[in-house]
Design an enzyme around this catalytic site. Structure first.
Site, short mmCIF file in Angstrom:
data_model
loop_
_atom_site.label_atom_id
_atom_site.label_comp_id
_atom_site.label_asym_id
_atom_site.label_seq_id
_atom_site.Cartn_x
_atom_site.Cartn_y
_atom_site.Cartn_z
N ASP A 198 0.82 -1.20 0.00
CA ASP A 198 0.00 0.00 0.00
C ASP A 198 0.86 1.26 0.00
OD1 ASP A 198 -2.24 -1.55 -0.02
OD2 ASP A 198 -2.90 -1.06 2.01
N ASN B 173 -4.96 8.59 1.77
CA ASN B 173 -5.41 7.86 2.96
C ASN B 173 -5.80 8.80 4.10
OD1 ASN B 173 -5.49 5.16 2.35
ND2 ASN B 173 -3.64 4.61 3.45
N THR C 110 -9.34 2.19 6.60
CA THR C 110 -8.82 0.87 6.98
C THR C 110 -7.34 0.93 7.38
OG1 THR C 110 -8.44 0.41 4.63
CG2 THR C 110 -10.44 -0.48 5.61
N SER D 14 -6.47 5.07 11.02
CA SER D 14 -7.73 5.38 11.69
C SER D 14 -8.35 4.12 12.30
CB SER D 14 -8.71 6.03 10.71
OG SER D 14 -9.97 6.25 11.30
#
Length: 283
Positions: free
Chosen positions: A69, A141, A182, A185
């Protein structure tokens, strides 16, 4: 079709996985570009182009990251303004953004070439900091404001459309997009949001109060964050975990959903929830 393979060369598997992808693409008549930095690793592979990253992004039709990611977050930032769709081949542990696994490689690449996929637009956070340290950034994100020292806490106040809505004292606060719900947080106790929802979630990090729940805001809302502790350089701000900037007392951090977006290639209408089921539940 021309694809840009963006590798995380810090992962040992990235080169062999890239070679497998190149083999599939060459059989399908797809042109492949790699970053010039990767050229020493592909001396035995022919019919490849090596360009500087910006040139590669500009010249390709699709960006494919090979890493995790973090690799997607890095390339997403670098490709802003080029409007190129992307997806990630996951070599990391979780993979909520990079959802294609190694064992799915041939099938997913063939589907890409056939056009058997959908585009999922993910809006970015726009972050504008004004004060002693002024700058603007985007995040796919999240934005995180956190304490600098291990024994320090951060006193943070949050306004929504100029109305004070919360006051946190603790390790910091996360403002996440649905895409980022996801990530940090979630680890801090925030909810998982459907990535197709347009909104923001604010989650305190280890707040020193039992009454500091996460809050979800509409996409139209504009948030303002201030570190209130009257000390010198106390807090840091990070967008997508890629760079840390100092935040000083009374600096104004304005956060909203941007009109800018990143297009992620999806091979399943429920890619996000499939990833959650596999990665979080261990199935």
């Amino acid at each position: 079709m021309t694809v840009f393979l963006a590798l995380n060369l810090g992962k040992s598997q990235s080169v062999p996985v890239a070679c497998s992808a190149i083999e599939v693409f060459q059989k399908l008549g797809v042109s492949v570009i790699l970053d010039k930095k990767a050229q020493p690793f592909f001396t035995q592979t022919t019919d490849l182009s090596f360009l500087q990253q910006d040139e590669a992004i500009s010249a390709c039709d699709v960006i494919i990251t090979i890493g995790g990611d973090g690799t997607i977050l890095h390339i997403a930032r670098q490709s802003l303004g080029f409007e190129k769709p992307l997806f990630g081949i996951n070599l990391g542990r979780m993979g909520f953004l990079a959802t294609v696994e190694e064992n799915e490689l041939a099938d997913k690449l063939e589907r890409l070439v056939r056009g058997d996929y959908t585009l999922d637009k993910r809006r970015l956070l726009a972050v504008d900091v004004q004060g002693k340290n002024s700058f603007c950034q985007y995040a796919l994100n999240d934005l995180v404001v956190f304490k600098k020292g291990i024994a320090q806490t951060v006193d943070v106040r949050i306004w929504c459309d100029e109305i004070l809505v919360n006051h946190y004292q603790g390790d910091g606060v996360v403002v996440a997009t649905p895409t980022g719900s996801t990530a940090y947080s979630l680890s801090a106790g925030g909810p998982v949001l459907d990535a197709r929802i347009s909104g923001l979630v604010v989650t305190p990090i280890c707040a020193h109060s039992m009454h500091s729940p996460p809050m979800v805001f509409s996409a139209e809302r504009k948030l303002r964050i201030q570190v209130m502790s009257p000390t010198q350089e106390l807090a840091l701000l990070s967008c997508d975990g890629l760079q840390e900037e100092a935040i000083f007392h009374d600096d104004i951090v304005s956060v909203s959903l941007s009109d800018r977006s990143i297009s992620l290639i999806c091979f399943n209408e429920a890619d996000q929830f499939e990833a959650i089921d596999k990665k979080l539940k261990g199935r």
